[in-house]
Design a protein around this motif. Structure first.
Motif, mmCIF file in Angstrom:
data_model
loop_
_atom_site.group_PDB
_atom_site.id
_atom_site.type_symbol
_atom_site.label_atom_id
_atom_site.label_comp_id
_atom_site.label_asym_id
_atom_site.label_seq_id
_atom_site.Cartn_x
_atom_site.Cartn_y
_atom_site.Cartn_z
ATOM 1 N N SER A 1 0.732 -1.118 -0.035
ATOM 2 C CA SER A 1 0.140 -0.036 0.017
ATOM 3 C C SER A 1 0.895 1.289 0.090
ATOM 4 O O SER A 1 1.956 1.254 0.680
ATOM 5 N N LEU A 2 0.521 2.271 -0.709
ATOM 6 C CA LEU A 2 1.022 3.480 -0.666
ATOM 7 C C LEU A 2 -0.013 4.580 -0.317
ATOM 8 O O LEU A 2 -0.765 4.785 -0.475
ATOM 9 N N THR A 3 0.572 4.910 1.131
ATOM 10 C CA THR A 3 -0.312 6.045 2.075
ATOM 11 C C THR A 3 -0.296 7.521 1.597
ATOM 12 O O THR A 3 0.723 7.574 0.651
ATOM 13 N N THR A 4 -1.347 8.135 1.955
ATOM 14 C CA THR A 4 -1.082 9.728 1.791
ATOM 15 C C THR A 4 0.324 10.180 2.224
ATOM 16 O O THR A 4 1.016 10.946 1.695
ATOM 17 N N LEU A 5 0.631 9.761 3.585
ATOM 18 C CA LEU A 5 1.765 10.132 3.992
ATOM 19 C C LEU A 5 3.093 9.779 3.447
ATOM 20 O O LEU A 5 4.100 10.573 3.368
ATOM 21 N N GLN A 6 3.001 8.693 2.595
ATOM 22 C CA GLN A 6 4.142 8.200 1.916
ATOM 23 C C GLN A 6 4.328 8.932 0.707
ATOM 24 O O GLN A 6 5.413 9.341 0.303
ATOM 25 N N ILE A 7 3.218 9.377 0.114
ATOM 26 C CA ILE A 7 3.183 10.491 -1.147
ATOM 27 C C ILE A 7 3.589 11.673 -0.633
ATOM 28 O O ILE A 7 4.633 12.072 -1.242
ATOM 29 N N ILE A 8 3.439 12.471 0.309
ATOM 30 C CA ILE A 8 3.957 13.407 1.046
ATOM 31 C C ILE A 8 5.544 13.216 1.287
ATOM 32 O O ILE A 8 6.174 14.084 0.752
ATOM 33 N N GLY A 9 5.854 12.152 1.858
ATOM 34 C CA GLY A 9 7.135 11.881 2.034
ATOM 35 C C GLY A 9 8.131 12.026 0.733
ATOM 36 O O GLY A 9 9.347 12.301 0.814
#
Length: 298
Positions: free
Chosen positions: A273-281
């Motif tokens: 899974s690619l979370t929203t926080l991962q996208i921001i990071g």
């Protein structure tokens, strides 16, 4: 001072090498689905890679650029042992406990270690823009890491510990290779260092492991070959050339593309899974990479 074109060329080669190296974690996780252990997977990687490095070492046996002393060969053996044997072994063990995307995020602490080693042992200063770029990049890593820890379970810390050891040992290789490459030549040094690591893996397996290596499904051997060629042989030379062109400190910072490419590949091939926080990071990490490019251009 190197020309702008040479620096850009070094960055492009470095980014390609980093992306190929990043694919290793995904392919290793795919192989683990067939119940192969970390050391056996590492053995297959080195078995397939060994002939390539033997041929390359022979072809470039006269590539030597400067006078090489006996102690230089000892250092080469040391960095081959630490940088590709220990670093690879710790990494493969860590991947048995954590996801591929998390592995690459933790492994990315090595740029900071490279800069520290360069300052301590080679007396290379860390510029203000490099410090700022590192800070921005690690803010992105912390954001992404925090998101993963909450869902990865009790094995996160054990896996993270092994991957951290991998980061430290690989950083020492990068610093050492930046110093020794001009003496041996890029191709010759890389081939020799990788041959050392291959032999170390063979000895390790021979003494401490009794599992039959030829009893796995065919998919394991295909993945082992792909890891050897596309995630080991080719990127190892791309990285060495890049370090030669832009130096290990700048390479350490542009290596921030590694976590990004691993996350993308893990989402595609492992359904991670690619979370929203991962996208921001990820976006924050990209900002750090752009900043270091700007500092060199200036």
């Amino acid at each position: 001072m190197k020309s702008k074109e040479t620096f850009i060329y070094g960055i492009l080669l470095g980014v390609l090498g980093i992306v190929l190296f990043s694919s290793k974690a995904v392919m290793v996780k795919l192989a683990y689905q067939y119940n192969i252990d970390a050391l056996s997977m590492l053995l297959l990687r080195m078995l397939f890679a060994f002939p390539f490095y033997m041929v390359i070492a022979y072809i470039y046996r006269k590539e030597q650029k400067e006078d090489v002393q006996k102690k230089d060969y000892l250092w080469l053996v040391f960095f081959g042992f630490v940088g590709y044997y220990l670093a690879s072994y710790f990494d493969f063990v860590g991947l048995t406990y954590i996801k591929a995307s998390l592995e690459r995020i933790i492994l990315f602490v090595y740029p900071t270690i490279v800069l520290l080693f360069n300052k301590l042992f080679l007396k290379k200063p860390i510029t203000k823009l490099q410090k700022l770029a590192i800070l921005i990049t690690y803010i992105g890593i912390v954001i992404t890491f925090g998101s993963e820890v909450s869902v990865s379970g009790d094995n996160t810390y054990l896996g993270g510990f092994f991957v951290m050891l991998s980061a430290i040992t690989y950083a020492s290789y990068l610093v050492g290779s930046g110093w020794l490459i001009p003496r041996f030549g890029v191709m010759r040094f890389t081939a020799y260092a990788m041959l050392v690591s291959c032999v170390c893996v063979f000895v390790h397996y021979g003494f401490f492991f009794k599992t039959e290596i030829f009893n796995y499904p065919w998919q394991v051997y295909v993945l082992g070959l792909c890891i050897a060629v596309f995630a080991t042989v080719i990127p190892s030379f791309l990285v060495s050339i890049s370090i030669k062109l832009i130096n290990s400190s700048n390479f350490a910072v542009i290596a921030g593309i590694g976590p990004i490419s691993t996350i993308i590949l893990a989402v595609i091939f492992l359904n991670e899974s690619l979370t929203t926080l991962q996208i921001i990071g990820t976006l924050v990490v990209i900002s750090g990479i752009l900043l270091i490019s700007k500092s060199k251009k200036s």
